[in-house]
Design a protein around this motif. Structure first.
Motif, mmCIF file in Angstrom:
data_model
loop_
_atom_site.group_PDB
_atom_site.id
_atom_site.type_symbol
_atom_site.label_atom_id
_atom_site.label_comp_id
_atom_site.label_asym_id
_atom_site.label_seq_id
_atom_site.Cartn_x
_atom_site.Cartn_y
_atom_site.Cartn_z
ATOM 1 N N ARG A 117 3.602 -0.984 -8.631
ATOM 2 C CA ARG A 117 2.811 -1.153 -7.704
ATOM 3 C C ARG A 117 3.314 -2.357 -6.909
ATOM 4 N NH1 ARG A 117 -0.452 -1.938 -11.881
ATOM 5 N NH2 ARG A 117 -2.306 -2.864 -10.506
ATOM 6 N N ARG A 118 2.822 -2.426 -5.911
ATOM 7 C CA ARG A 118 3.332 -3.697 -4.962
ATOM 8 C C ARG A 118 2.115 -4.226 -4.442
ATOM 9 N NH1 ARG A 118 5.777 -1.442 0.785
ATOM 10 N NH2 ARG A 118 3.812 -0.538 0.676
ATOM 11 N N GLN A 119 2.512 -5.759 -4.142
ATOM 12 C CA GLN A 119 1.236 -6.499 -3.510
ATOM 13 C C GLN A 119 2.052 -7.126 -2.307
ATOM 14 O OE1 GLN A 119 -2.104 -7.131 -4.228
ATOM 15 N NE2 GLN A 119 -2.022 -8.264 -2.037
ATOM 16 N N ILE A 120 1.561 -6.964 -1.189
ATOM 17 C CA ILE A 120 2.193 -7.383 0.068
ATOM 18 C C ILE A 120 1.410 -9.038 0.218
ATOM 19 C CG2 ILE A 120 1.983 -7.514 2.643
ATOM 20 C CD1 ILE A 120 2.543 -4.431 2.264
ATOM 21 N N ILE A 121 2.272 -9.937 0.367
ATOM 22 C CA ILE A 121 1.690 -11.443 0.334
ATOM 23 C C ILE A 121 1.946 -12.072 1.650
ATOM 24 C CG2 ILE A 121 1.737 -11.732 -1.931
ATOM 25 C CD1 ILE A 121 4.329 -12.439 -1.936
ATOM 26 N N VAL B 58 -9.268 -10.702 -1.133
ATOM 27 C CA VAL B 58 -9.155 -9.681 -2.332
ATOM 28 C C VAL B 58 -10.098 -10.074 -3.373
ATOM 29 C CG1 VAL B 58 -6.992 -9.179 -3.886
ATOM 30 C CG2 VAL B 58 -6.599 -9.238 -1.389
ATOM 31 N N LYS C 255 5.730 -8.511 -3.557
ATOM 32 C CA LYS C 255 6.373 -8.512 -4.877
ATOM 33 C C LYS C 255 5.854 -7.048 -5.650
ATOM 34 C CE LYS C 255 5.682 -13.330 -6.154
ATOM 35 N NZ LYS C 255 5.703 -14.322 -7.694
ATOM 36 N N VAL D 135 -4.636 -11.582 -8.528
ATOM 37 C CA VAL D 135 -5.917 -10.900 -8.192
ATOM 38 C C VAL D 135 -6.029 -9.443 -7.590
ATOM 39 C CG1 VAL D 135 -7.935 -11.482 -6.746
ATOM 40 C CG2 VAL D 135 -6.886 -13.126 -7.975
ATOM 41 N N GLY D 136 -4.775 -9.467 -6.860
ATOM 42 C CA GLY D 136 -5.025 -8.072 -6.050
ATOM 43 C C GLY D 136 -4.388 -6.709 -7.094
ATOM 44 N N ARG D 137 -3.671 -6.982 -7.862
ATOM 45 C CA ARG D 137 -3.350 -6.013 -8.478
ATOM 46 C C ARG D 137 -3.297 -5.738 -10.183
ATOM 47 N NH1 ARG D 137 -1.510 -1.873 -4.522
ATOM 48 N NH2 ARG D 137 -3.755 -2.427 -4.088
ATOM 49 N N LEU E 253 -2.353 -14.443 -5.728
ATOM 50 C CA LEU E 253 -2.712 -13.224 -4.946
ATOM 51 C C LEU E 253 -2.398 -11.872 -5.626
ATOM 52 C CD1 LEU E 253 -3.857 -12.081 -2.311
ATOM 53 C CD2 LEU E 253 -1.768 -12.265 -0.984
ATOM 54 N N LEU F 297 5.184 -4.933 -8.869
ATOM 55 C CA LEU F 297 5.059 -5.237 -10.421
ATOM 56 C C LEU F 297 5.726 -4.347 -11.473
ATOM 57 C CD1 LEU F 297 1.223 -5.331 -9.986
ATOM 58 C CD2 LEU F 297 2.386 -7.152 -10.862
ATOM 59 N N ALA G 140 -3.213 -1.111 2.056
ATOM 60 C CA ALA G 140 -3.769 -1.043 0.710
ATOM 61 C C ALA G 140 -3.187 -2.180 -0.007
ATOM 62 C CB ALA G 140 -3.439 0.344 -0.021
ATOM 63 N N ASP G 141 -1.790 -2.146 0.089
ATOM 64 C CA ASP G 141 -1.053 -3.190 -0.740
ATOM 65 C C ASP G 141 -1.151 -4.588 -0.270
ATOM 66 O OD1 ASP G 141 0.110 -1.235 -2.637
ATOM 67 O OD2 ASP G 141 1.875 -1.051 -1.094
ATOM 68 N N GLY H 157 -5.082 -5.103 -1.801
ATOM 69 C CA GLY H 157 -5.373 -4.803 -3.144
ATOM 70 C C GLY H 157 -6.396 -3.613 -3.597
ATOM 71 N N LEU H 158 -6.098 -2.664 -2.650
ATOM 72 C CA LEU H 158 -6.599 -1.495 -3.117
ATOM 73 C C LEU H 158 -5.668 -0.469 -3.245
ATOM 74 C CD1 LEU H 158 -9.823 -1.926 -0.434
ATOM 75 C CD2 LEU H 158 -10.068 -2.160 -2.865
ATOM 76 N N THR H 159 -6.462 0.973 -3.490
ATOM 77 C CA THR H 159 -5.322 1.954 -3.308
ATOM 78 C C THR H 159 -5.705 2.723 -1.966
ATOM 79 O OG1 THR H 159 -7.142 3.367 -4.058
ATOM 80 C CG2 THR H 159 -5.553 2.640 -5.758
#
Lengths: 259, 259
Positions: free
Chosen positions: A67-71, A141, A61, B141-143, B138, A63, A182-183, A186-188
């Motif tokens: 920024r991106r979160q891999i799920i 996370v 997803k 919490v992650g982003r 996720l 934002l 990182a994605d 939940g980190l850089t």
DNA sequence: CGACCCGTTGATTCACGTCAACATTGGTGG
DNA sequence: CCACCAATGTTGACGTGAATCAACGGGTCG
């Protein structure tokens, strides 16, 4: 081709021959997608069910700020949107991180598969495991430090790759970039990079370019608080195609001239 | 009693009367569990399928140091471990946060339900939505920052409670403690508390004891980057004619094919 | 009344993010 | 073959958001 999807579904749920045949007939050849393209996109109206036949992909997803979160990670045999036709639209996207061959099934195809008891079980099983991994990622996370998050995902990768014969007993090739990791956790990328350095420094892992070796697997697992239960691997016996990295042909599938 | 579970499954998926009757017959009266007890515990060998008939519960995992991550909320009609018999053991626990009445179904019960096409659809649908919520958590919490995480879960609660008639258009009673919220969004109670203070200060929410009022719902949603799509409220099986998704390659292909 | 959970507060610490380079690698085309 | 470029990995200086630690008041319950 279609053998891989069967391998995945058969992994912990042996299927009758007729079910395998049915699967094969329904899956077909699939279409080839280039790396970095989206297999499915957030907001898509889903009447088609996508299955990864070759290559690797991930759910993600974005934002508003980019920024991106891999799920989730997808490998051959995984459904992108099993029963997605029950929902109005996709709530997330799926990107091919290598060139991918993906099959398109119809709602009717799925309903036919669903009618076979063993296949229905296999589909549910696979969906349950995906959910379990997702929950563990949330814990990772939500409650672990950067170092442990990275250590934990490394443990998970080791085990998941071992099961499909793509990792040795204590080593594997990390095909994900630090940005992707990182994605995922939940980190850089900076934090992931420094976490790696600390893990190397303490000897929990050693690394040559993208090749990760874990001198003491249980030490790393202890450190990461890794408990493999959530991966729901098969009970003893049966043929495990583990060990030996062999040649990684998955990643070699290049975009052919025929797209 | 059993009406609630039917309400849940029927919510977006109307069921034939006979299916409702079947559900009722299979669910039975259930047993009463006290608040704060575990409905199901991590490591349990799951032979029975649990359904919440009354009360509220949550899924969670504990870390070695006692910290907790909540990985899902359960309300009447939710299955604790649908098809759990396909897995060896539970990979997480479920706790009753209020007294709960829970039904125990057998594997055979589930398989019988599964045979009814509309029921099978309803079960898959419910499982898909649970997964979608988990993915959004996720991301949360992650982003997202502490304030946005809290704002986001408040938006989710508002909408989920509205759907079952437990919330007004812009207000609801927050039955979760700040500790539970903290364990949901991966923060400490102190941070959640301060996030609440900032949200109140900026006027995004107002609060009297546990009663939350949101002066401007869309302002809060904007702030939280909340997009309700993932809750999949709309009609799930709306089979409308649509263009056949021909090739998506045009939109996704990136590398210049000018060879 | 004491025990306990819950919300709240202040002082302090530190893990991680941010910003801004620079190094390395691998692929591409001239 | 090399020059170039983009993606990836690495580093340092710095700022800050959230954790930590420790306390306190209010409500409720036994």
């Amino acid at each position: 081709m279609a053998a891989t999807i069967i391998a995945k579904l058969t992994a912990l749920h042996p299927l009758p021959e007729e079910d395998k045949a049915l699967l094969k007939s329904v899956v077909g050849a699939g279409r080839l997608l280039p790396a970095s393209s989206d297999v499915v996109r957030e907001g898509d109206r889903s009447q088609v069910v996508h299955v990864i036949i070759e290559g690797q992909a991930y759910r993600y997803k974005l934002l508003p700020d980019g920024r991106r979160q891999i799920i989730g990670y997808l490998v051959p045999g995984d459904f992108c949107d099993l029963f997605g036709f029950l929902l109005k639209r996709m709530d997330h996207s799926i990107a091919a991180r290598t060139p991918c061959r993906v099959a398109h099934l119809t709602e009717e195809d799925i309903l036919v598969l669903q009618k076979r008891p063993m296949l229905a079980r296999a589909l549910w099983w696979s969906s349950l495991v995906d959910g379990a991994i997702l929950r563990e990622w949330l814990v990772n996370v939500g409650r672990r430090t950067a170092d442990k998050r990275v250590a934990h995902i490394l443990c998970e990768l080791l085990m998941r790759l071992q099961v499909v014969g793509h990792a040795g007993p204590n080593s594997f090739r990390l095909s994900l970039s630090q940005t992707e990791l990182a994605d995922t956790v939940g980190l850089t990328t900076v934090s992931v990079n420094r976490a790696f350095q600390r893990l190397r420094q303490t000897g929990l892992i050693s690394q040559t370019s993208r090749d990760i070796t874990i001198p003491d697997v249980s030490a790393l697992m202890d450190y990461a608080e890794f408990d493999a239960t959530y991966l729901h691997f098969r009970e003893p016996n049966d043929t495990r195609p583990d060990d030996r990295s062999a040649n990684r042909d998955e990643t070699t599938a290049r975009a052919g001239p025929e797209t």
